[in-house]
Design an enzyme around this catalytic site. Structure first.
Site, PDB file in Angstrom:
ATOM      1  N   LYS A 107       0.803  -1.222   0.000  1.00 43.57           N
ATOM      2  CA  LYS A 107       0.000   0.000   0.000  1.00 43.57           C
ATOM      3  C   LYS A 107       0.833   1.268   0.000  1.00 43.57           C
ATOM      4  O   LYS A 107       0.338   2.335   0.295  1.00 43.57           O
ATOM      5  CB  LYS A 107      -0.956  -0.010   1.187  1.00 43.57           C
ATOM      6  CG  LYS A 107      -2.001  -1.097   1.064  1.00 43.57           C
ATOM      7  CD  LYS A 107      -3.021  -1.035   2.161  1.00 43.57           C
ATOM      8  CE  LYS A 107      -4.045  -2.129   1.956  1.00 43.57           C
ATOM      9  NZ  LYS A 107      -5.068  -2.118   2.971  1.00 43.57           N
ATOM     10  N   CYS A 108       2.108   1.167  -0.312  1.00 39.99           N
ATOM     11  CA  CYS A 108       2.966   2.358  -0.390  1.00 39.99           C
ATOM     12  C   CYS A 108       3.097   2.796  -1.840  1.00 39.99           C
ATOM     13  O   CYS A 108       3.258   1.979  -2.735  1.00 39.99           O
ATOM     14  CB  CYS A 108       4.355   2.075   0.179  1.00 39.99           C
ATOM     15  SG  CYS A 108       4.387   2.025   1.965  1.00 39.99           S
ATOM     16  N   ILE A 109       3.072   4.082  -2.045  1.00 37.99           N
ATOM     17  CA  ILE A 109       3.175   4.653  -3.393  1.00 37.99           C
ATOM     18  C   ILE A 109       4.630   4.684  -3.823  1.00 37.99           C
ATOM     19  O   ILE A 109       5.505   4.986  -3.077  1.00 37.99           O
ATOM     20  CB  ILE A 109       2.572   6.069  -3.411  1.00 37.99           C
ATOM     21  CG1 ILE A 109       1.100   5.990  -3.038  1.00 37.99           C
ATOM     22  CG2 ILE A 109       2.754   6.711  -4.769  1.00 37.99           C
ATOM     23  CD1 ILE A 109       0.447   7.333  -2.794  1.00 37.99           C
TER      24      ILE A 109
END
Length: 109
Positions: A107-109
Site C-alpha cells: 500500500k505504499c506509493i
C-alpha cells in the site's frame, strides 16, 4: 543492483532487494546510507521488527499496520507515526522495509 562484499545483489529500480535472502545485518548500513540514514539502535529496533513481521505474516507492513504493530509490542511512545517519521523521514514503512531487505509494502506509493 549493487555490489557488496564482492558480489552483485539485484535490486529493483527503487533500490529494494529483489531477493530478501541476499540481506544481512552488514548490508543494512549500506542500504541505509543510500536513504541518507545512519543507523542507530532505535533504527535497528524498527528494522528487526519489520523483518520479524515479514517472517510471521509474509508481507511488509504498510505505515498504518506498522504503527499499530509497533504500539502493541513497544507501547505508544514508539508505536506512533511521529516517532517513526523522525527515524525514517521519507516514509517509515518504505525506508525501514528497504533497509531490512524486504519488498516494498503493497500500500505504499
Amino acid at each position: 543492483m549493487l555490489e557488496f562484499e564482492g558480489r552483485i545483489i539485484d535490486t529493483d529500480a527503487q533500490g529494494y532487494l529483489k531477493n530478501s535472502t541476499d540481506w544481512s545485518e552488514a548490508l543494512a548500513p549500506v542500504l541505509a546510507e543510500q536513504e541518507g540514514i545512519t543507523l542507530t539502535e532505535p533504527h535497528w529496533e524498527v528494522v528487526r521488527f519489520v523483518r520479524a513481521f515479514y517472517q510471521e505474516f509474509n508481507t511488509s507492513p504498510a505505515i498504518r499496520m506498522l504503527v499499530k504493530a509497533m504500539a502493541q509490542k513497544y507501547g505508544e511512545e514508539k508505536g506512533n507515526s511521529r516517532y517513526l517519521y523522525r527515524l525514517f523521514p521519507k516514509g517509515p514503512a518504505k525506508q525501514a522495509t528497504k533497509i531490512a531487505g524486504l519488498p516494498k509494502p503493497v500500500k505504499c506509493i
